[in-house]
Scaffold this motif. Structure first.
Motif, PDB file in Angstrom:
ATOM      1  N   ALA A 157       2.229   1.734  -3.435  1.00 29.71           N
ATOM      2  CA  ALA A 157       1.185   2.283  -4.303  1.00 29.71           C
ATOM      3  C   ALA A 157       1.028   3.785  -4.066  1.00 29.71           C
ATOM      4  O   ALA A 157       0.904   4.568  -5.021  1.00 29.71           O
ATOM      5  CB  ALA A 157      -0.140   1.556  -4.073  1.00 29.71           C
ATOM      6  N   LEU A 158       1.051   4.182  -2.805  1.00 27.50           N
ATOM      7  CA  LEU A 158       0.951   5.601  -2.472  1.00 27.50           C
ATOM      8  C   LEU A 158       2.136   6.367  -3.054  1.00 27.50           C
ATOM      9  O   LEU A 158       1.970   7.433  -3.657  1.00 27.50           O
ATOM     10  CB  LEU A 158       0.872   5.781  -0.956  1.00 27.50           C
ATOM     11  CG  LEU A 158       0.731   7.212  -0.450  1.00 27.50           C
ATOM     12  CD1 LEU A 158      -0.577   7.829  -0.941  1.00 27.50           C
ATOM     13  CD2 LEU A 158       0.785   7.232   1.073  1.00 27.50           C
TER      14      LEU A 158
ATOM     15  N   LEU B 265       6.234  -1.099  -6.946  1.00 27.50           N
ATOM     16  CA  LEU B 265       4.818  -1.427  -7.008  1.00 27.50           C
ATOM     17  C   LEU B 265       4.598  -2.727  -7.778  1.00 27.50           C
ATOM     18  O   LEU B 265       3.835  -3.599  -7.342  1.00 27.50           O
ATOM     19  CB  LEU B 265       4.051  -0.284  -7.659  1.00 27.50           C
ATOM     20  CG  LEU B 265       2.540  -0.395  -7.680  1.00 27.50           C
ATOM     21  CD1 LEU B 265       1.995  -0.656  -6.284  1.00 27.50           C
ATOM     22  CD2 LEU B 265       1.945   0.865  -8.260  1.00 27.50           C
TER      23      LEU B 265
ATOM     24  N   ALA C 114       0.837  -1.197   0.000  1.00 32.65           N
ATOM     25  CA  ALA C 114       0.000   0.000   0.000  1.00 32.65           C
ATOM     26  C   ALA C 114       0.875   1.252   0.000  1.00 32.65           C
ATOM     27  O   ALA C 114       0.572   2.230  -0.696  1.00 32.65           O
ATOM     28  CB  ALA C 114      -0.941   0.006   1.201  1.00 32.65           C
ATOM     29  N   GLN C 115       1.964   1.221   0.752  1.00 33.38           N
ATOM     30  CA  GLN C 115       2.887   2.359   0.774  1.00 33.38           C
ATOM     31  C   GLN C 115       3.544   2.546  -0.587  1.00 33.38           C
ATOM     32  O   GLN C 115       3.694   3.658  -1.071  1.00 33.38           O
ATOM     33  CB  GLN C 115       3.946   2.187   1.866  1.00 33.38           C
ATOM     34  CG  GLN C 115       4.828   3.403   2.050  1.00 33.38           C
ATOM     35  CD  GLN C 115       4.041   4.658   2.432  1.00 33.38           C
ATOM     36  OE1 GLN C 115       3.260   4.669   3.359  1.00 33.38           O
ATOM     37  NE2 GLN C 115       4.255   5.736   1.671  1.00 33.38           N
TER      38      GLN C 115
ATOM     39  N   GLN D 229      -4.718  -1.805   1.109  1.00 32.80           N
ATOM     40  CA  GLN D 229      -5.152  -1.566   2.491  1.00 32.80           C
ATOM     41  C   GLN D 229      -6.317  -2.484   2.855  1.00 32.80           C
ATOM     42  O   GLN D 229      -6.369  -3.009   3.970  1.00 32.80           O
ATOM     43  CB  GLN D 229      -5.548  -0.095   2.694  1.00 32.80           C
ATOM     44  CG  GLN D 229      -4.389   0.862   2.700  1.00 32.80           C
ATOM     45  CD  GLN D 229      -3.462   0.689   3.912  1.00 32.80           C
ATOM     46  OE1 GLN D 229      -3.677  -0.104   4.808  1.00 32.80           O
ATOM     47  NE2 GLN D 229      -2.399   1.453   3.915  1.00 32.80           N
TER      48      GLN D 229
ATOM     49  N   GLU E  10      -3.595   1.635  -3.731  1.00 31.37           N
ATOM     50  CA  GLU E  10      -3.300   1.743  -2.298  1.00 31.37           C
ATOM     51  C   GLU E  10      -4.512   1.274  -1.484  1.00 31.37           C
ATOM     52  O   GLU E  10      -4.365   0.493  -0.529  1.00 31.37           O
ATOM     53  CB  GLU E  10      -2.955   3.180  -1.907  1.00 31.37           C
ATOM     54  CG  GLU E  10      -2.688   3.297  -0.414  1.00 31.37           C
ATOM     55  CD  GLU E  10      -2.852   4.706   0.142  1.00 31.37           C
ATOM     56  OE1 GLU E  10      -2.511   4.883   1.331  1.00 31.37           O
ATOM     57  OE2 GLU E  10      -3.337   5.599  -0.568  1.00 31.37           O
TER      58      GLU E  10
END
Length: 149
Positions: free
Chosen positions: A30-31, A92, A27-28, A43, A39
């Motif tokens: 993706a962010l 990613l 998720a990080q 999550q 993200e």
């Protein structure tokens, strides 16, 4: 000998705890890559995995329960002077590949237990986990297809 209830729950806890940690890192990534939709997807997977791990580990487990070991995937970033894609996009993509590997492993275990578990309750629970993982596998494969199209 097939897994007992306690061993099955211990394995579920281990598989889902490992996955939750990875999904949080993913998720990080993706962010960092600016993909808010991905993200949120990661999550959600992390939340589901933490919930399943918590439910599985909620009972007392025997000290002797053997937890599965999931080998880490070793991947290196390219060392060429020319960067084809950004580090964020590469991280990613690797996160998606690792997520796919984790889901394949857990799906395989749950599908096997859905057929071979000695207790009907375990077979039913394993079928539900296998069903959910099959859906998540499809979603992860869709994300990989989007990235590589």
């Amino acid at each position: 000998m097939m897994d007992t209830s306690d061993t099955f729950l211990a394995r579920v806890g281990a598989l889902e705890s490992e996955a939750a940690g990875h999904y949080e890192v993913a998720a990080q990534h993706a962010l960092n890559a600016g993909d808010l939709e991905l993200e949120i997807f990661f999550q959600n997977l992390a939340s589901l995995a933490r919930m399943e791990a918590g439910e599985a580990l909620g009972g007392s487990l025997p000290v002797t329960a053997l937890l599965p070991r999931i080998r880490p995937i070793e991947m290196e970033k390219p060392r060429s002077a020319v960067k084809v894609i950004s580090d964020e996009a590469l991280d990613l993509f690797r996160s998606l590949e690792r997520a796919l590997d984790l889901k394949r492993r857990s799906h395989s275990y749950y599908a096997t237990m859905a057929v071979l578990a000695p207790e009907p309750g375990l077979r039913k629970m394993a079928r539900a986990f296998a069903h959910d993982d099959a859906a998540h596998l499809t979603e992860i494969e869709t994300w990989i297809s989007r990235m590589t199209a």
